[in-house]
Design an enzyme around this catalytic site. Structure first.
Site, PDB file in Angstrom:
ATOM      1  N   SER A 196      27.721   7.559   2.584  1.00  0.00           N
ATOM      2  CA  SER A 196      27.167   8.649   2.197  1.00  0.00           C
ATOM      3  C   SER A 196      25.678   8.915   2.582  1.00  0.00           C
ATOM      4  CB  SER A 196      27.178   8.747   0.701  1.00  0.00           C
ATOM      5  OG  SER A 196      26.419   9.695  -0.036  1.00  0.00           O
TER       6      SER A 196
ATOM      7  N   TYR B  22      25.932   4.749  -7.854  1.00  0.00           N
ATOM      8  CA  TYR B  22      26.312   5.318  -6.526  1.00  0.00           C
ATOM      9  C   TYR B  22      25.498   4.891  -5.160  1.00  0.00           C
ATOM     10  CZ  TYR B  22      28.652   8.609  -3.395  1.00  0.00           C
ATOM     11  OH  TYR B  22      29.337   9.339  -2.217  1.00  0.00           O
TER      12      TYR B  22
HETATM   13  P1  NAD Z   1      38.043  12.540  -3.778  1.00  0.00           P
HETATM   14  O1  NAD Z   1      37.624  12.372  -5.239  1.00  0.00           O
HETATM   15  O2  NAD Z   1      38.570  13.780  -3.273  1.00  0.00           O
HETATM   16  O3  NAD Z   1      38.908  11.350  -3.340  1.00  0.00           O
HETATM   17  C1  NAD Z   1      38.693  10.098  -3.587  1.00  0.00           C
HETATM   18  C2  NAD Z   1      40.180   9.175  -3.373  1.00  0.00           C
HETATM   19  O4  NAD Z   1      39.869   7.856  -3.740  1.00  0.00           O
HETATM   20  C3  NAD Z   1      41.318   9.673  -4.056  1.00  0.00           C
HETATM   21  O5  NAD Z   1      42.372   9.744  -3.065  1.00  0.00           O
HETATM   22  C4  NAD Z   1      41.603   8.832  -5.258  1.00  0.00           C
HETATM   23  O6  NAD Z   1      42.840   8.986  -5.573  1.00  0.00           O
HETATM   24  C5  NAD Z   1      40.893   7.543  -4.584  1.00  0.00           C
HETATM   25  N1  NAD Z   1      40.538   6.472  -5.374  1.00  0.00           N
HETATM   26  C6  NAD Z   1      39.811   6.790  -6.529  1.00  0.00           C
HETATM   27  N2  NAD Z   1      39.647   5.601  -7.203  1.00  0.00           N
HETATM   28  C7  NAD Z   1      40.658   4.773  -6.821  1.00  0.00           C
HETATM   29  C8  NAD Z   1      40.818   3.254  -6.874  1.00  0.00           C
HETATM   30  N3  NAD Z   1      40.276   2.873  -7.969  1.00  0.00           N
HETATM   31  N4  NAD Z   1      41.708   2.781  -5.920  1.00  0.00           N
HETATM   32  C9  NAD Z   1      42.487   3.488  -5.113  1.00  0.00           C
HETATM   33  N5  NAD Z   1      42.014   4.944  -4.905  1.00  0.00           N
HETATM   34  C10 NAD Z   1      41.151   5.258  -5.627  1.00  0.00           C
HETATM   35  O7  NAD Z   1      36.386  12.075  -3.121  1.00  0.00           O
HETATM   36  P2  NAD Z   1      35.975  12.312  -1.419  1.00  0.00           P
HETATM   37  O8  NAD Z   1      34.792  13.164  -1.794  1.00  0.00           O
HETATM   38  O9  NAD Z   1      37.162  12.621  -0.657  1.00  0.00           O
HETATM   39  O10 NAD Z   1      35.282  10.785  -1.427  1.00  0.00           O
HETATM   40  C11 NAD Z   1      35.768   9.840  -0.451  1.00  0.00           C
HETATM   41  C12 NAD Z   1      34.692   9.106  -0.005  1.00  0.00           C
HETATM   42  O11 NAD Z   1      33.392   9.838   0.532  1.00  0.00           O
HETATM   43  C13 NAD Z   1      33.850   8.170  -1.231  1.00  0.00           C
HETATM   44  O12 NAD Z   1      33.606   6.989  -0.885  1.00  0.00           O
HETATM   45  C14 NAD Z   1      32.559   9.201  -1.482  1.00  0.00           C
HETATM   46  O13 NAD Z   1      31.533   8.460  -2.018  1.00  0.00           O
HETATM   47  C15 NAD Z   1      32.428   9.527   0.012  1.00  0.00           C
HETATM   48  N6  NAD Z   1      31.550  10.541   0.114  1.00  0.00           N
HETATM   49  C16 NAD Z   1      31.995  11.768  -0.416  1.00  0.00           C
HETATM   50  C17 NAD Z   1      31.024  12.967  -0.141  1.00  0.00           C
HETATM   51  C18 NAD Z   1      31.316  14.171  -0.538  1.00  0.00           C
HETATM   52  O14 NAD Z   1      30.403  15.112  -0.585  1.00  0.00           O
HETATM   53  N7  NAD Z   1      32.795  14.542  -1.012  1.00  0.00           N
HETATM   54  C19 NAD Z   1      29.880  12.899   0.643  1.00  0.00           C
HETATM   55  C20 NAD Z   1      29.474  11.346   0.970  1.00  0.00           C
HETATM   56  C21 NAD Z   1      30.418  10.332   0.824  1.00  0.00           C
END
Ligand code: NAD
Length: 260
Positions: A142, A155
């Site tokens: 991130s 985080y």
């Molecule tokens: P999201 O909530 O859409 O998806 C998260 C996924 O992780 C889902 O498939 C969920 O089922 C799974 N998950 C959650 N807890 C779990 C567990 N204990 N075991 C297995 N699976 C689990 O989130 P996202 O926005 O797609 O985020 C994905 C990654 O990208 C994360 O690491 C997040 O920190 C990072 N990220 C997201 C953003 C953003 O703006 N969305 C920005 C930077 C980084």
């Protein structure tokens, strides 16, 4: 990539992980999906992905906070596809709270899912990748792996930790054809971001619209959310031979956020 590769993408039932799975499927990889959700919806995702590419697609529901389930995920992937060539530790959660009110059990859970699972997955596939002299580890980090925001102490700490882990593994894999990089997105409008809008509004005492405009996109000079397709395309590139000399990098995809 010469022969068909197999990738494990954690947290790929939603958001960025699903976007990477779509891009990997289109590039012809075998995929092991992982994440939570409704069984019928997950099966529809799995079947749709299998339809869209030449590779096969399977699913394993391992909880990333549980090391023994992560080991089972790796074993199931080997049993299904024979080997693991690419891992994308992507599963993550967010908890928004002033530090003095931060529930300690939520801090611990966030670290297990966002950081420790990347260690467990890596330790379980690293010898195999080194022995074959090819591997790709793509940590979904991130912009918060590079800079901080208030009320996200767990985080930001876990994501900074993931950048350090990425650099270390890059050095350990460097002479074995195994690269390890961190993708550092700014804000992508996925369920993870949508869920934190009400909490951020409450923590800051502002409306949800103000959170989107003045908090989330305030940090992003382009004033646009990053898309999951853009992250998927970068992940595919990192798996290519053209990216063989990119390792130990924390790559921002953040509309200029961390340039400021
Ligand atoms: P999201 O909530 O859409 O998806 C998260 C996924 O992780 C889902 O498939 C969920 O089922 C799974 N998950 C959650 N807890 C779990 C567990 N204990 N075991 C297995 N699976 C689990 O989130 P996202 O926005 O797609 O985020 C994905 C990654 O990208 C994360 O690491 C997040 O920190 C990072 N990220 C997201 C953003 C953003 O703006 N969305 C920005 C930077 C980084």
């Amino acid at each position: 990539m010469s022969e068909r590769k197999t990738a494990i993408i954690t947290g790929s039932t939603s958001g960025i992980g699903l976007g990477i799975a779509e891009a990997f499927a289109a590039s012809g990889m075998n995929i092991m999906l992982n994440g939570f959700g409704d069984a019928a919806e997950i099966e529809a995702i799995r079947a749709g992905l299998a339809e869209s590419g030449d590779g096969d697609v399977a699913y394993h529901g391992a909880d990333m906070s549980k090391p023994e389930e992560i080991a089972d995920l790796v074993e199931a992937t080997r049993a299904t596809f024979g080997q693991v060539d690419v891992i994308v530790p992507n599963a993550g959660i967010q908890v928004v709270s002033p530090v003095e009110d931060f529930p300690p059990e939520k801090w611990d859970l966030l670290f297990k899912i966002n950081l420790f699972s990347a260690f467990h997955l890596t330790r379980l596939v690293f010898a195999e990748m080194k022995a074959r002299r090819w591997g790709r580890i793509i940590n979904l980090v991130s912009a918060h792996g590079l800079v901080a925001s208030p009320f996200k102490s767990a985080y930001v700490a876990a994501k900074h930790g993931q950048v350090g882990f990425t650099k270390t593994i890059a050095l350990e894999g460097a002479e074995f054809g195994v690269t390890c990089n961190a993708i550092c997105p700014g804000y992508v409008l996925t369920p993870l971001v949508e869920k934190q809008i009400p909490d951020t509004a409450q923590a800051r005492g502002i409306t949800e619209e103000q959170v989107k405009r003045d908090v989330l996109l305030a940090a992003q000079p382009t004033k646009n959310f990053v898309t999951v397709e853009q992250i998927g395309a970068l992940a595919v590139f990192l798996c290519s031979d053209a990216a063989a000399q990119i390792t130990g990098a924390a790559l921002p995809v953040d509309g200029g956020w961390t340039a400021q």
